[in-house]
Write a protein that holds these residues in place. Structure first.
Motif, PDB file in Angstrom:
ATOM      1  N   ILE A  65      65.615  45.616   7.902  1.00  0.00           N
ATOM      2  CA  ILE A  65      66.154  46.558   6.923  1.00  0.00           C
ATOM      3  C   ILE A  65      67.366  45.941   6.251  1.00  0.00           C
ATOM      4  CG2 ILE A  65      67.288  48.789   6.597  1.00  0.00           C
ATOM      5  CD1 ILE A  65      65.497  49.956   8.730  1.00  0.00           C
ATOM      6  N   TYR A  66      67.317  45.898   4.935  1.00  0.00           N
ATOM      7  CA  TYR A  66      68.415  45.381   4.121  1.00  0.00           C
ATOM      8  C   TYR A  66      69.152  46.559   3.500  1.00  0.00           C
ATOM      9  CZ  TYR A  66      70.716  43.276   0.050  1.00  0.00           C
ATOM     10  OH  TYR A  66      71.628  42.900  -0.901  1.00  0.00           O
ATOM     11  N   ASP A  67      70.444  46.635   3.766  1.00  0.00           N
ATOM     12  CA  ASP A  67      71.273  47.716   3.254  1.00  0.00           C
ATOM     13  C   ASP A  67      72.121  47.166   2.113  1.00  0.00           C
ATOM     14  OD1 ASP A  67      73.036  49.799   2.769  1.00  0.00           O
ATOM     15  OD2 ASP A  67      73.311  50.299   4.891  1.00  0.00           O
ATOM     16  N   THR A  68      71.896  47.658   0.915  1.00  0.00           N
ATOM     17  CA  THR A  68      72.621  47.127  -0.243  1.00  0.00           C
ATOM     18  C   THR A  68      74.109  47.430  -0.187  1.00  0.00           C
ATOM     19  OG1 THR A  68      72.127  49.153  -1.507  1.00  0.00           O
ATOM     20  CG2 THR A  68      70.591  47.304  -1.740  1.00  0.00           C
ATOM     21  N   ALA A  69      74.527  48.336   0.702  1.00  0.00           N
ATOM     22  CA  ALA A  69      75.953  48.693   0.812  1.00  0.00           C
ATOM     23  C   ALA A  69      76.712  47.800   1.790  1.00  0.00           C
ATOM     24  CB  ALA A  69      76.091  50.151   1.242  1.00  0.00           C
ATOM     25  N   VAL A  70      75.978  46.963   2.525  1.00  0.00           N
ATOM     26  CA  VAL A  70      76.599  46.119   3.551  1.00  0.00           C
ATOM     27  C   VAL A  70      76.922  44.742   2.967  1.00  0.00           C
ATOM     28  CG1 VAL A  70      76.224  44.958   5.772  1.00  0.00           C
ATOM     29  CG2 VAL A  70      75.466  47.327   5.442  1.00  0.00           C
ATOM     30  N   ASN A  71      78.083  44.194   3.371  1.00  0.00           N
ATOM     31  CA  ASN A  71      78.475  42.849   2.960  1.00  0.00           C
ATOM     32  C   ASN A  71      78.040  41.856   4.036  1.00  0.00           C
ATOM     33  OD1 ASN A  71      79.646  40.740   1.567  1.00  0.00           O
ATOM     34  ND2 ASN A  71      81.692  41.109   2.419  1.00  0.00           N
ATOM     35  N   TYR A  72      76.934  41.158   3.811  1.00  0.00           N
ATOM     36  CA  TYR A  72      76.353  40.256   4.809  1.00  0.00           C
ATOM     37  C   TYR A  72      76.954  38.853   4.687  1.00  0.00           C
ATOM     38  CZ  TYR A  72      72.625  43.762   5.354  1.00  0.00           C
ATOM     39  OH  TYR A  72      71.925  44.913   5.589  1.00  0.00           O
ATOM     40  N   ASN A  73      76.889  38.119   5.789  1.00  0.00           N
ATOM     41  CA  ASN A  73      77.184  36.699   5.731  1.00  0.00           C
ATOM     42  C   ASN A  73      76.077  35.995   4.954  1.00  0.00           C
ATOM     43  OD1 ASN A  73      79.550  36.877   7.287  1.00  0.00           O
ATOM     44  ND2 ASN A  73      78.357  36.771   9.188  1.00  0.00           N
ATOM     45  N   GLU A  74      76.436  34.986   4.180  1.00  0.00           N
ATOM     46  CA  GLU A  74      75.451  34.305   3.353  1.00  0.00           C
ATOM     47  C   GLU A  74      74.523  33.436   4.197  1.00  0.00           C
ATOM     48  OE1 GLU A  74      75.186  31.715  -0.793  1.00  0.00           O
ATOM     49  OE2 GLU A  74      77.131  32.031   0.194  1.00  0.00           O
ATOM     50  N   VAL A  75      73.229  33.505   3.903  1.00  0.00           N
ATOM     51  CA  VAL A  75      72.234  32.656   4.559  1.00  0.00           C
ATOM     52  C   VAL A  75      72.179  31.326   3.806  1.00  0.00           C
ATOM     53  CG1 VAL A  75      69.799  32.396   5.176  1.00  0.00           C
ATOM     54  CG2 VAL A  75      70.887  34.660   5.290  1.00  0.00           C
ATOM     55  N   THR A  76      72.342  30.231   4.520  1.00  0.00           N
ATOM     56  CA  THR A  76      72.376  28.914   3.864  1.00  0.00           C
ATOM     57  C   THR A  76      71.255  27.981   4.317  1.00  0.00           C
ATOM     58  OG1 THR A  76      73.941  28.136   5.536  1.00  0.00           O
ATOM     59  CG2 THR A  76      74.870  29.022   3.496  1.00  0.00           C
ATOM     60  N   ASN A  77      70.631  28.281   5.453  1.00  0.00           N
ATOM     61  CA  ASN A  77      69.552  27.428   5.943  1.00  0.00           C
ATOM     62  C   ASN A  77      68.233  27.891   5.328  1.00  0.00           C
ATOM     63  OD1 ASN A  77      68.001  25.616   7.358  1.00  0.00           O
ATOM     64  ND2 ASN A  77      68.074  26.755   9.286  1.00  0.00           N
ATOM     65  N   ILE A  78      67.810  27.228   4.276  1.00  0.00           N
ATOM     66  CA  ILE A  78      66.657  27.694   3.492  1.00  0.00           C
ATOM     67  C   ILE A  78      65.360  27.046   3.946  1.00  0.00           C
ATOM     68  CG2 ILE A  78      65.742  28.037   1.171  1.00  0.00           C
ATOM     69  CD1 ILE A  78      68.464  29.379   1.729  1.00  0.00           C
ATOM     70  N   GLU A  79      65.362  25.729   4.084  1.00  0.00           N
ATOM     71  CA  GLU A  79      64.125  25.020   4.405  1.00  0.00           C
ATOM     72  C   GLU A  79      64.429  23.889   5.382  1.00  0.00           C
ATOM     73  OE1 GLU A  79      60.092  24.127   1.913  1.00  0.00           O
ATOM     74  OE2 GLU A  79      61.975  23.727   0.898  1.00  0.00           O
ATOM     75  N   SER A  80      63.573  23.731   6.378  1.00  0.00           N
ATOM     76  CA  SER A  80      63.766  22.702   7.404  1.00  0.00           C
ATOM     77  C   SER A  80      63.182  21.372   6.935  1.00  0.00           C
ATOM     78  CB  SER A  80      63.102  23.141   8.706  1.00  0.00           C
ATOM     79  OG  SER A  80      63.649  24.354   9.168  1.00  0.00           O
ATOM     80  N   SER A  81      63.148  20.404   7.837  1.00  0.00           N
ATOM     81  CA  SER A  81      62.602  19.084   7.511  1.00  0.00           C
ATOM     82  C   SER A  81      61.111  19.185   7.201  1.00  0.00           C
ATOM     83  CB  SER A  81      62.805  18.132   8.683  1.00  0.00           C
ATOM     84  OG  SER A  81      62.011  18.532   9.790  1.00  0.00           O
ATOM     85  N   PHE A  82      60.602  18.182   6.496  1.00  0.00           N
ATOM     86  CA  PHE A  82      59.170  18.151   6.199  1.00  0.00           C
ATOM     87  C   PHE A  82      58.350  18.235   7.480  1.00  0.00           C
ATOM     88  CE2 PHE A  82      55.329  15.539   6.225  1.00  0.00           C
ATOM     89  CZ  PHE A  82      54.545  16.238   5.320  1.00  0.00           C
ATOM     90  N   GLU A  83      58.770  17.493   8.499  1.00  0.00           N
ATOM     91  CA  GLU A  83      57.992  17.439   9.739  1.00  0.00           C
ATOM     92  C   GLU A  83      57.869  18.821  10.379  1.00  0.00           C
ATOM     93  OE1 GLU A  83      59.721  13.348   9.063  1.00  0.00           O
ATOM     94  OE2 GLU A  83      60.405  15.419   8.876  1.00  0.00           O
ATOM     95  N   LYS A  84      58.979  19.540  10.503  1.00  0.00           N
ATOM     96  CA  LYS A  84      58.932  20.866  11.132  1.00  0.00           C
ATOM     97  C   LYS A  84      58.145  21.855  10.283  1.00  0.00           C
ATOM     98  CE  LYS A  84      61.694  24.484  13.303  1.00  0.00           C
ATOM     99  NZ  LYS A  84      60.669  25.494  12.956  1.00  0.00           N
ATOM    100  N   GLU A  85      58.415  21.854   8.989  1.00  0.00           N
ATOM    101  CA  GLU A  85      57.722  22.790   8.097  1.00  0.00           C
ATOM    102  C   GLU A  85      56.220  22.525   8.089  1.00  0.00           C
ATOM    103  OE1 GLU A  85      58.841  25.316   6.226  1.00  0.00           O
ATOM    104  OE2 GLU A  85      61.009  25.093   6.414  1.00  0.00           O
ATOM    105  N   ALA A  86      55.833  21.257   7.984  1.00  0.00           N
ATOM    106  CA  ALA A  86      54.411  20.918   7.906  1.00  0.00           C
ATOM    107  C   ALA A  86      53.689  21.310   9.189  1.00  0.00           C
ATOM    108  CB  ALA A  86      54.237  19.434   7.630  1.00  0.00           C
ATOM    109  N   LEU A  87      54.274  21.000  10.337  1.00  0.00           N
ATOM    110  CA  LEU A  87      53.627  21.347  11.610  1.00  0.00           C
ATOM    111  C   LEU A  87      53.518  22.854  11.772  1.00  0.00           C
ATOM    112  CD1 LEU A  87      55.074  18.709  14.100  1.00  0.00           C
ATOM    113  CD2 LEU A  87      52.680  18.989  13.423  1.00  0.00           C
ATOM    114  N   ASP A  88      54.598  23.575  11.464  1.00  0.00           N
ATOM    115  CA  ASP A  88      54.548  25.039  11.577  1.00  0.00           C
ATOM    116  C   ASP A  88      53.472  25.621  10.662  1.00  0.00           C
ATOM    117  OD1 ASP A  88      56.584  25.014  13.420  1.00  0.00           O
ATOM    118  OD2 ASP A  88      58.141  25.679  12.030  1.00  0.00           O
ATOM    119  N   ALA A  89      53.391  25.084   9.445  1.00  0.00           N
ATOM    120  CA  ALA A  89      52.408  25.581   8.485  1.00  0.00           C
ATOM    121  C   ALA A  89      50.985  25.293   8.949  1.00  0.00           C
ATOM    122  CB  ALA A  89      52.654  24.947   7.116  1.00  0.00           C
TER     123      ALA A  89
END
Length: 546
Positions: free
Chosen positions: A251-275
């Motif tokens: 649940i995302y509350d538009t009234a809450v001030n969240y910490n910014e998410v900065t980890n968007i995409e992992s290494s090719f190896e991890k992403e490819a294997l997970d996919a």
């Protein structure tokens, strides 16, 4: 506003199952205080429904289920993707890819997709009409600008060159939208999530408006959907992001001030294997397979596919078959046995030599006077295909093919042999990337025997055979293929980088000539921007490069 994001995994055509997911999710979110609940694009019919859309009975069933879902709603809003119809016009399909907003027991608002993609793996022009109107809707204390997938991929502030003349989301901003919502089924390719983040960051920062982007997750045959739903505030900060390669709810509350998410995409190896693991698991689950079979050769490709199968199905549900011939090295067998022990899987060893010898004996009269060539090599691969299909049929295994993208590209695979199977697991992974994945798997402990990784690649179909006998080094081959396939460059442009016209011409010619094989190949799990299969439609019969 408290917005419940359901990053869920539909099954195409399973209307009852998808409907129940929506109803259960709505009930859960309502009990937890949400004001609005959101499911992804075309979630009710499943994405992509393809020619199911052309069946009137299917469309009618979708419509009935949509109204049954709406009937379950109260004052909490519910948005989900579905099909709608409007036949007032005499031209066009009359069918729309729509976002439905339901509350108080009814479908209260519909916003259809305006931008209908018709490139790469997308063929929505075949089925859907663009929205007649772009509107906003007042709900509780917000003015909702609801859009569907592609509609948000045309922002003039981000793209130097746009595909479409209109910008539906900007139109909603101009109409006074205070909250943007985009429901999506956006197929994954490595690097796309970071691009998506950058695009949505620019949009929300420049327009000073929050956005909730809800993407489906799971695999549908060859297409992989990574989830990673994103919620941005009006400063362009990414406040919340869904899990990758698994269902998620938050649940995302538009009234809450969240910490910014900065980890968007992992290494090719991890992403490819997970996919790839999720892609294989979902293909099996959605088609009814619970066990996997792999032909284990002692090479790195089959070792990687076996590892992925174990991650997808569990080691107790993976079986491998070793099929040595007179050309198989002792090392290949020993290396395979070591991998089998490391993974804890079952196996059989069945020699192809007696059958191969008998076939050659029976063909002696037909082949008399002809020297041995690739024909005899292909016979070995086809015997192995017969063995594997027999075991798969007898025990209900899903047979996984082991060809990589480099091999598929240049035709280093045998029809009715090593191309037998239900799914090309690593058919969108270049050979150089296969080595990267193997080394990543071994980062903490040796799982794939180091001997498999360090040996020279060989099909072992004739004495002392090596791939590089007839192919350029894989580093060069794969770069040529990337330039040709992913970047759509032609021979002169490619040669500017490679500086070996003869090699470039040879590789491109091999790719073109082997299109007939790929048309008969199993589906390829897609992790790049241009995989073989539905997203690359190249003519078999053509005279462009003689």
């Amino acid at each position: 506003m408290k917005i419940a994001v359901f990053q869920a995994n539909p099954v195409i055509g399973d209307l009852e199952g998808n409907k129940e997911k929506i109803i259960r999710g709505y009930k859960k979110a309502t009990e937890e205080g949400a004001d609005l609940v959101i499911f992804p694009e075309l979630f009710l019919p499943g994405y992509p429904p393809l020619d199911l859309v052309e069946k009137e009975e299917f469309r009618n069933a979708v419509s009935q289920c949509a109204h049954e879902i709406a009937n379950k709603t109260g004052d909490v809003g519910l948005i989900f993707g579905s099909i709608t119809e409007d036949y007032q016009e005499v031209v066009g399909t009359g069918v729309y890819n729509s976002a439905l907003l339901c509350y108080d027991g009814k479908i209260q608002f519909v916003q259809s997709k305006s931008l209908i993609p018709n490139y790469d793996v997308f063929d929505e022009v075949r089925y859907f009409e663009p929205a007649k109107k772009i509107q906003v809707h007042h709900f509780k204390d917000e003015i909702l600008g609801i859009s569907v997938c592609e509609d948000i991929w045309n922002d003039a502030d981000y793209w130097k060159k746009r595909r479409y003349e209109i910008d539906p989301v900007q139109r909603q901003v101009d109409l006074g939208a205070s909250l943007l919502i985009n429901i999506s089924a956006s197929p994954y390719a490595y690097g796309k999530r970071k691009q998506k983040y950058e695009m949505l960051n620019v949009l929300t920062r420049n327009d000073r408006i929050p956005l909730v982007y809800v993407c489906c997750v799971g695999a549908q045959t060859d297409l992989i959907f990574d989830g990673a739903s994103m919620c941005f505030d009006d400063n362009g900060r990414l406040c919340m992001m869904g899990k990758t390669y698994e269902e998620d709810y938050f649940i995302y509350d538009t009234a809450v001030n969240y910490n910014e998410v900065t980890n968007i995409e992992s290494s090719f190896e991890k992403e490819a294997l997970d996919a790839l693991v999720m892609g294989l698991r979902d293909y099996g689950r959605k088609t009814g397979f619970q066990k996997a079979l792999v032909g284990l050769s002692g090479g790195i490709d089959s070792a990687l596919v076996t590892y992925i199968a174990v991650q997808a199905f569990g080691n107790e549900n993976v079986h491998v078959v070793l099929m040595p011939s007179q050309y198989s090295s002792r090392g290949s067998i020993d290396d395979s046995l070591k991998l089998i022990e490391n993974l804890g899987i079952s196996h059989n060893i069945i020699s192809i030599q007696p059958v191969y010898d008998k076939i050659l004996e029976m063909l002696d009269v037909v082949f008399e006077g002809k020297p041995r060539d690739v024909t005899e090599e292909n016979i070995q691969a086809r015997i192995r295909g017969i063995y594997l299909m027999a075991v798969a049929n007898k025990f209900g295994y899903m047979l996984c093919t082991t060809g990589n993208k480099s091999e598929l590209a240049v035709g280093y695979s045998t029809l009715y042999g090593d191309m037998c199977g239900a799914l090309e697991v690593i058919g969108d992974v270049y050979k150089t990337q296969v080595y990267k994945l193997a080394k990543y798997i071994n980062r903490n402990a040796e799982i794939i025997p180091v001997e498999i990784i360090t040996k020279a690649p060989s099909a072992e179909l004739r004495p002392d055979q090596k791939d590089q006998d007839t192919l350029p080094p894989y580093e060069i081959l794969d770069r040529i293929l990337q330039l040709y396939l992913e970047e759509q460059k032609e021979i002169n442009e490619i040669n500017e980088e490679i500086n070996d016209y003869e090699t470039v011409y040879k590789v491109l010619r091999m790719v073109d000539l082997n299109e007939f094989k790929r048309k008969q190949a199993p589906p390829v799990l897609r992790i790049s921007t241009k995989a073989f299969g539905y997203g690359r439609r190249y003519p078999i019969v053509q005279g462009w490069r003689k």
